[in-house]
Design a protein around this motif. Structure first.
Motif, PDB file in Angstrom:
ATOM      1  N   ALA A  38      -3.750   1.781 -26.368  1.00 24.95           N
ATOM      2  CA  ALA A  38      -5.160   1.460 -26.440  1.00 24.95           C
ATOM      3  C   ALA A  38      -5.984   2.432 -25.635  1.00 24.95           C
ATOM      4  O   ALA A  38      -5.504   3.120 -24.760  1.00 24.95           O
ATOM      5  N   ALA A  39      -7.278   2.480 -25.899  1.00 19.78           N
ATOM      6  CA  ALA A  39      -8.175   3.314 -25.133  1.00 19.78           C
ATOM      7  C   ALA A  39      -8.240   2.823 -23.706  1.00 19.78           C
ATOM      8  O   ALA A  39      -8.175   1.637 -23.434  1.00 19.78           O
ATOM      9  N   PRO A  40      -8.323   3.752 -22.747  1.00 18.16           N
ATOM     10  CA  PRO A  40      -8.280   3.362 -21.346  1.00 18.16           C
ATOM     11  C   PRO A  40      -9.467   2.535 -20.923  1.00 18.16           C
ATOM     12  O   PRO A  40     -10.563   2.715 -21.425  1.00 18.16           O
ATOM     13  N   ARG A  41      -9.203   1.648 -19.964  1.00 14.05           N
ATOM     14  CA  ARG A  41     -10.280   0.840 -19.407  1.00 14.05           C
ATOM     15  C   ARG A  41     -10.862   1.506 -18.178  1.00 14.05           C
ATOM     16  O   ARG A  41     -10.242   2.347 -17.551  1.00 14.05           O
ATOM     17  N   THR A  42     -12.008   1.059 -17.806  1.00 11.60           N
ATOM     18  CA  THR A  42     -12.662   1.666 -16.654  1.00 11.60           C
ATOM     19  C   THR A  42     -12.060   1.216 -15.343  1.00 11.60           C
ATOM     20  O   THR A  42     -12.372   1.749 -14.300  1.00 11.60           O
ATOM     21  N   GLY A  44      -9.067   1.624 -14.348  1.00  9.38           N
ATOM     22  CA  GLY A  44      -8.056   2.537 -13.859  1.00  9.38           C
ATOM     23  C   GLY A  44      -8.667   3.675 -13.078  1.00  9.38           C
ATOM     24  O   GLY A  44      -9.864   3.765 -12.847  1.00  9.38           O
ATOM     25  N   PRO A  45      -7.833   4.633 -12.648  1.00 10.27           N
ATOM     26  CA  PRO A  45      -8.307   5.774 -11.892  1.00 10.27           C
ATOM     27  C   PRO A  45      -9.338   6.552 -12.691  1.00 10.27           C
ATOM     28  O   PRO A  45      -9.291   6.598 -13.900  1.00 10.27           O
ATOM     29  N   ALA A  46     -10.248   7.195 -12.030  1.00 10.20           N
ATOM     30  CA  ALA A  46     -11.295   7.937 -12.711  1.00 10.20           C
ATOM     31  C   ALA A  46     -11.060   9.424 -12.519  1.00 10.20           C
ATOM     32  O   ALA A  46     -11.552  10.039 -11.600  1.00 10.20           O
ATOM     33  N   PRO A  47     -10.276  10.060 -13.409  1.00  9.26           N
ATOM     34  CA  PRO A  47      -9.990  11.457 -13.278  1.00  9.26           C
ATOM     35  C   PRO A  47     -11.256  12.284 -13.420  1.00  9.26           C
ATOM     36  O   PRO A  47     -12.178  11.922 -14.114  1.00  9.26           O
ATOM     37  N   ALA A  48     -11.253  13.445 -12.810  1.00 10.69           N
ATOM     38  CA  ALA A  48     -12.454  14.239 -12.810  1.00 10.69           C
ATOM     39  C   ALA A  48     -12.294  15.581 -13.484  1.00 10.69           C
ATOM     40  O   ALA A  48     -13.256  16.198 -13.859  1.00 10.69           O
ATOM     41  N   ALA A  49     -11.093  16.071 -13.622  1.00 11.87           N
ATOM     42  CA  ALA A  49     -10.910  17.388 -14.205  1.00 11.87           C
ATOM     43  C   ALA A  49     -10.176  17.276 -15.521  1.00 11.87           C
ATOM     44  O   ALA A  49      -9.670  16.243 -15.862  1.00 11.87           O
ATOM     45  N   GLY A  50     -10.108  18.373 -16.276  1.00 13.94           N
ATOM     46  CA  GLY A  50      -9.466  18.345 -17.575  1.00 13.94           C
ATOM     47  C   GLY A  50      -7.967  18.543 -17.453  1.00 13.94           C
ATOM     48  O   GLY A  50      -7.431  18.761 -16.382  1.00 13.94           O
ATOM     49  N   PRO A  51      -7.269  18.480 -18.608  1.00 12.39           N
ATOM     50  CA  PRO A  51      -5.826  18.657 -18.614  1.00 12.39           C
ATOM     51  C   PRO A  51      -5.467  20.095 -18.320  1.00 12.39           C
ATOM     52  O   PRO A  51      -6.297  20.979 -18.389  1.00 12.39           O
ATOM     53  N   ARG A 123      -4.889   8.285 -19.476  1.00 13.24           N
ATOM     54  CA  ARG A 123      -3.906   7.528 -18.694  1.00 13.24           C
ATOM     55  C   ARG A 123      -2.671   8.371 -18.400  1.00 13.24           C
ATOM     56  O   ARG A 123      -2.072   8.263 -17.337  1.00 13.24           O
ATOM     57  N   ASP A 124      -2.252   9.197 -19.356  1.00 15.41           N
ATOM     58  CA  ASP A 124      -1.094  10.039 -19.119  1.00 15.41           C
ATOM     59  C   ASP A 124      -1.350  11.029 -17.986  1.00 15.41           C
ATOM     60  O   ASP A 124      -0.462  11.318 -17.186  1.00 15.41           O
ATOM     61  N   LEU A 125      -2.564  11.546 -17.915  1.00 17.48           N
ATOM     62  CA  LEU A 125      -2.919  12.437 -16.819  1.00 17.48           C
ATOM     63  C   LEU A 125      -2.972  11.680 -15.497  1.00 17.48           C
ATOM     64  O   LEU A 125      -2.490  12.157 -14.468  1.00 17.48           O
ATOM     65  N   ALA A 126      -3.537  10.479 -15.535  1.00 14.02           N
ATOM     66  CA  ALA A 126      -3.697   9.700 -14.310  1.00 14.02           C
ATOM     67  C   ALA A 126      -2.359   9.268 -13.720  1.00 14.02           C
ATOM     68  O   ALA A 126      -2.231   9.107 -12.512  1.00 14.02           O
ATOM     69  N   THR A 127      -1.357   9.086 -14.586  1.00  9.92           N
ATOM     70  CA  THR A 127      -0.050   8.615 -14.109  1.00  9.92           C
ATOM     71  C   THR A 127       0.978   9.735 -14.042  1.00  9.92           C
ATOM     72  O   THR A 127       2.163   9.482 -13.859  1.00  9.92           O
ATOM     73  N   ASP A 241       2.682   1.423 -14.607  1.00  6.96           N
ATOM     74  CA  ASP A 241       1.701   2.465 -14.875  1.00  6.96           C
ATOM     75  C   ASP A 241       0.531   1.927 -15.694  1.00  6.96           C
ATOM     76  O   ASP A 241      -0.627   2.277 -15.456  1.00  6.96           O
ATOM     77  N   ASP A 242       0.833   1.074 -16.676  1.00  7.36           N
ATOM     78  CA  ASP A 242      -0.232   0.505 -17.502  1.00  7.36           C
ATOM     79  C   ASP A 242      -1.190  -0.337 -16.665  1.00  7.36           C
ATOM     80  O   ASP A 242      -2.416  -0.239 -16.794  1.00  7.36           O
TER      81      ASP A 242
END
Length: 337
Positions: A38-42, A44-51, A123-127, A241-242
Motif C-alpha cells: 500500500a501507499a505509505p502513511r504519514t 512513518g519516517p519522513a525521508p528527505a532525499a531521493g533514492p 518505505r523501502d528507502l526508510a527501512t 518494518d511495516d
C-alpha cells in the motif's frame, strides 16, 4: 491477477505516488516477500532525499533488464501464472484459449508486482531495503512506472479476449490487487483483496469455456482461502518494518504469532475444500495432501515468530500440492467442459 506476492511467491506481493527519501541509519533491514504494497502513511519516517542514483545505463542493458525483472516479484508472479495454466488444463480449455488466459494473468501479475515496488519505494528507502532494485538505484522509478502501466494496458485486451464475463472477473481481481497496493494494505481489510483476487481466478478460467459456466463453489473457496493464507504468511517477515512506516493491516493488528496461526489454518482450509469439495469419495492421494498440509502447518506453527520467510515458502509448497491434486482430479471439473 491475484496479489501476488500474491506471494516467495508469491502475489498479492500498484501506482506510484511516493516521493523517495533518505534512509535513516537506524532503520531496520528486512527481506520482504513479493506481495502488493500500500501507499505509505504519514505516520512513518519522513525521508528527505531521493533514492541512490540509478545505474542501469552504466551497467548496461542486460543489468537494467535484470533489475527491472527482479522488481516485478517474479516468483509469486510465476506461481500464480503456473496455477492458472494448471487450472486451464484441468477444466479443458483449448490451447488458444489457455494461452490467452495465461498471458492475461501474466500481464496482470507483472503490473501488480511492478506497481508494488514503485508505490513502496519510500518505505523501502526508510527501512534500508538495499535488496530492492528501486531502493538500491539499480533501476529508475520512471522505468518501473512505465513497465507497470504497460503491463496493465496489455492485461485489459488479453482478459477481454476470453469473453466479457471472464474478462470482467479477471480485471476485478487485478483492480483488487492494485487497491491493496495503493491503500488497503494499511487497513484492517488488507486480507480482502487477496480473497477476492484469488477467489475470482478460477472464474476467469471457467467463464471462458462454452456457456460461460461458473466454477464449483469448492474451487472458488479453495483459491480464496489459499490466497488469504498467503497474505498472512507473506507479511510475517516484515511486520516490524511495516509498523515502523505506518502500515497496519490485519496481520499487523493481531500480531505475528496469531497471524502465523491464522495463515496456517486458512491454508489447511484450502486443502480441505479442494479434497472434500468434489463429489464422490476422497481418494488416497487426497488424504495424503491433507496429511502433508497439516504437517506443514504444524511445522510452521512450531517456529518462533521473526523475519524468516519459511512460513511463506511452506505456503507455496502447499499451493504446489494443490495444483497437482487439481490436475489429478480434473474429472471433478468435467461438467464444466
Amino acid at each position: 491477477m491475484p496479489p501476488a506476492r500474491a506471494a516467495d511467491g508469491t502475489t498479492p506481493d500498484a501506482t506510484p505516488d511516493a516521493t523517495p527519501g533518505a534512509t535513516p541509519a537506524t532503520a531496520p533491514a528486512a527481506t520482504r516477500a513479493a506481495a502488493p504494497c500500500a501507499a505509505p502513511r504519514t505516520a512513518g519516517p519522513a525521508p528527505a532525499a531521493g533514492p541512490p542514483a540509478a545505474g542501469p545505463s552504466a551497467a548496461g542493458p542486460p543489468a537494467a533488464a535484470f533489475a527491472l525483472l527482479k522488481a516485478c516479484h517474479p516468483v509469486p508472479a510465476a506461481a500464480v501464472t503456473l496455477f492458472t495454466a494448471a487450472l486451464a488444463a484441468a477444466v479443458g480449455r483449448s490451447l488458444p484459449g489457455a494461452v490467452l488466459t495465461v498471458a492475461a494473468v501474466a500481464a496482470g501479475q507483472l503490473s501488480v508486482g511492478w506497481s508494488n515496488d514503485r508505490v513502496d519505494l519510500r518505505r523501502d528507502l526508510a527501512t534500508g531495503r538495499r535488496d530492492k532494485p528501486l531502493a538500491s538505484g539499480a533501476v529508475r522509478p520512471a522505468a518501473v512506472t512505465a513497465a507497470a502501466l504497460t503491463a496493465l494496458l496489455l492485461c485489459i485486451p488479453l482478459s477481454l479476449a476470453a469473453g466479457v464475463p471472464a474478462g470482467c472477473a479477471h480485471l476485478c481481481g487485478v483492480a483488487a490487487a492494485w487497491a491493496y497496493n495503493l491503500r488497503l494494505k494499511g487497513t484492517a481489510a488488507s486480507w480482502l483483496p487477496y480473497a477476492l483476487a484469488f477467489g475470482l481466478l478460477p472464474a476467469f478460467v471457467t467463464l471462458g469455456l462454452p456457456g460461460s459456466p461458473w466454477p464449483p463453489w469448492w474451487l472458488t473457496a479453495a483459491a480464496a482461502l489459499l490466497g488469504t493464507g498467503a497474505h498472512f504468511a507473506n507479511v510475517l517477515p516484515d511486520i516490524e518494518d511495516d509498523l515502523a512506516t505506518g502500515v497496519a493491516g490485519l496481520p499487523h493488528r493481531i500480531g505475528a504469532r496469531r497471524s502465523a496461526a491464522v495463515g496456517g489454518l486458512l491454508v489447511l482450509g484450502s486443502a480441505v475444500a479442494l479434497v472434500a469439495g468434489p463429489p464422490g469419495r476422497v481418494p488416497p492421494y487426497g488424504w495424503g495432501l491433507l496429511t502433508a498440509t497439516a504437517a506443514v502447518v504444524l511445522a510452521g506453527a512450531g517456529r518462533p515468530a521473526g523475519r524468516s520467510r519459511i512460513p511463506f515458502l511452506l505456503t507455496m509448497a502447499v499451493a504446489g500440492g494443490d495444483v497437482v491434486l487439481l490436475l489429478v482430479r480434473g474429472a471433478a471439473l468435467a461438467g464444466l467442459r
